[in-house]
Design an enzyme around this catalytic site. Sequence first.
Site, mmCIF file in Angstrom:
data_model
loop_
_atom_site.group_PDB
_atom_site.id
_atom_site.type_symbol
_atom_site.label_atom_id
_atom_site.label_comp_id
_atom_site.label_asym_id
_atom_site.label_seq_id
_atom_site.Cartn_x
_atom_site.Cartn_y
_atom_site.Cartn_z
ATOM 1 N N CYS A 86 5.026 1.520 6.204
ATOM 2 C CA CYS A 86 4.194 2.525 6.052
ATOM 3 C C CYS A 86 4.293 3.747 5.520
ATOM 4 O O CYS A 86 4.804 4.097 6.672
ATOM 5 C CB CYS A 86 2.383 2.865 7.435
ATOM 6 S SG CYS A 86 1.972 4.084 6.293
ATOM 7 N N THR A 88 3.453 6.704 4.973
ATOM 8 C CA THR A 88 2.744 7.966 5.723
ATOM 9 C C THR A 88 2.970 8.276 7.118
ATOM 10 O O THR A 88 3.506 9.064 7.745
ATOM 11 C CB THR A 88 0.657 8.039 5.342
ATOM 12 O OG1 THR A 88 0.780 7.537 4.011
ATOM 13 C CG2 THR A 88 0.229 8.757 5.766
ATOM 14 N N CYS A 195 4.571 4.929 -1.764
ATOM 15 C CA CYS A 195 3.606 4.269 -0.427
ATOM 16 C C CYS A 195 3.869 2.623 -1.461
ATOM 17 O O CYS A 195 4.119 1.999 -2.177
ATOM 18 C CB CYS A 195 1.591 4.620 -0.924
ATOM 19 S SG CYS A 195 0.278 4.052 -0.152
ATOM 20 N N HIS A 197 1.737 0.307 -0.886
ATOM 21 C CA HIS A 197 0.248 -0.484 -1.557
ATOM 22 C C HIS A 197 0.940 -0.287 -2.586
ATOM 23 O O HIS A 197 0.646 -0.378 -3.584
ATOM 24 C CB HIS A 197 -0.564 0.924 -0.939
ATOM 25 C CG HIS A 197 -1.875 0.275 -0.040
ATOM 26 N ND1 HIS A 197 -1.475 1.004 1.063
ATOM 27 C CD2 HIS A 197 -3.123 -0.472 -0.174
ATOM 28 C CE1 HIS A 197 -2.476 0.340 2.242
ATOM 29 N NE2 HIS A 197 -3.702 -0.152 1.023
HETATM 30 N N1 DGL Z 1 0.658 2.129 2.845
HETATM 31 C C1 DGL Z 1 0.332 3.208 3.360
HETATM 32 C C2 DGL Z 1 1.735 4.602 2.725
HETATM 33 O O1 DGL Z 1 2.545 3.997 2.714
HETATM 34 C C3 DGL Z 1 -0.389 3.932 4.141
HETATM 35 C C4 DGL Z 1 -1.902 4.542 2.862
HETATM 36 C C5 DGL Z 1 -2.747 5.057 3.648
HETATM 37 O O2 DGL Z 1 -3.847 4.135 3.559
HETATM 38 O O3 DGL Z 1 -3.806 6.150 2.438
HETATM 39 O O4 DGL Z 1 1.973 5.681 2.724
#
Ligand code: DGL
Length: 283
Positions: A86, A88, A195, A197
């Site tokens: 992650c 963040t 990110c 995702h």
């Molecule tokens: N997948 C995460 C990232 O890399 C968190 C994304 C989220 O929940 O806003 O930041």
Amino acid sequence: MFEGHLYDFADKEPQRAPIGVFDSGVGGLTVLRQLYRHLPNESIIYFGDTARLPYGIRSQAEILQYVREILKWMQQQRVKMVVMACNTSSALALEIVRGEFSMPILGVILPGAKAAVQQGKRIGVIATPATAKSNAYRHAILEIDPNVQVWQVSCPEFVPLIEQNRIHDPYTTEVARSYLEPLLQQEIDTLVYGCTHYPHLAPVLRSLLPPHVKLIDPAVHVVAACTQELDLLGLSNIHPPLPTRFAVSGCPQQFAQSGVQWLGHTPMVEVVDFTDIAVSQVQ
Ligand code: DGL
């Protein structure tokens, strides 16, 4: 309440202990995919904090609290190492929590930044609002090479669209087009998925980018760092792995349903209740 088995052999044979991987939701599955590819002997516990996503609109204090709770739970599961899958959390919490826990903890930003400067001179970063605001990528990239240029774009709509399985919705392409526009105006040669995702959006993003723009997935590079660290610490597993354990803080069925397309099978998903996890000793 979580009822999973503990990895009882962790004390005697620490190399057989699992690696803990966590994210707010399905984003970390892009890191899991790379772990399966490059470290096929490792057992893994995957945690998605789905009850509290998206992380990207949270404050640093909230992220710190969540990350401490997750790491404490991971420690209880006797993991030998944690990969913060992650950005963040890596941007807002990694440096603070690293000294609070005994296991090694790896984040995605430094490996991603190192890979980016090897590829280009005009680097775009797409990220959550919290990661973009933290400037973590800009700082990490410029520290390695002050001669490159960095542009960051905050993409608040991406994570909800991905978690809702709307990747192929034409609306998602329109949103992506508007996020990429300022970066294309700057004629970037490299784009970092800031990110975990976002690699799920690869077909959409690729269709909007000129072919010469290189895409950097920090997941590939954090797994390379993980391999090195395991070797260095004598913690690489040579035995066959245990099946991956999946756990979430929210609805297990929902995670199983969206995870199936990335995993190729429907995962069994456990629920963790963080009301049982006190973090007072690490505050
Ligand atoms: N997948 C995460 C990232 O890399 C968190 C994304 C989220 O929940 O806003 O930041």
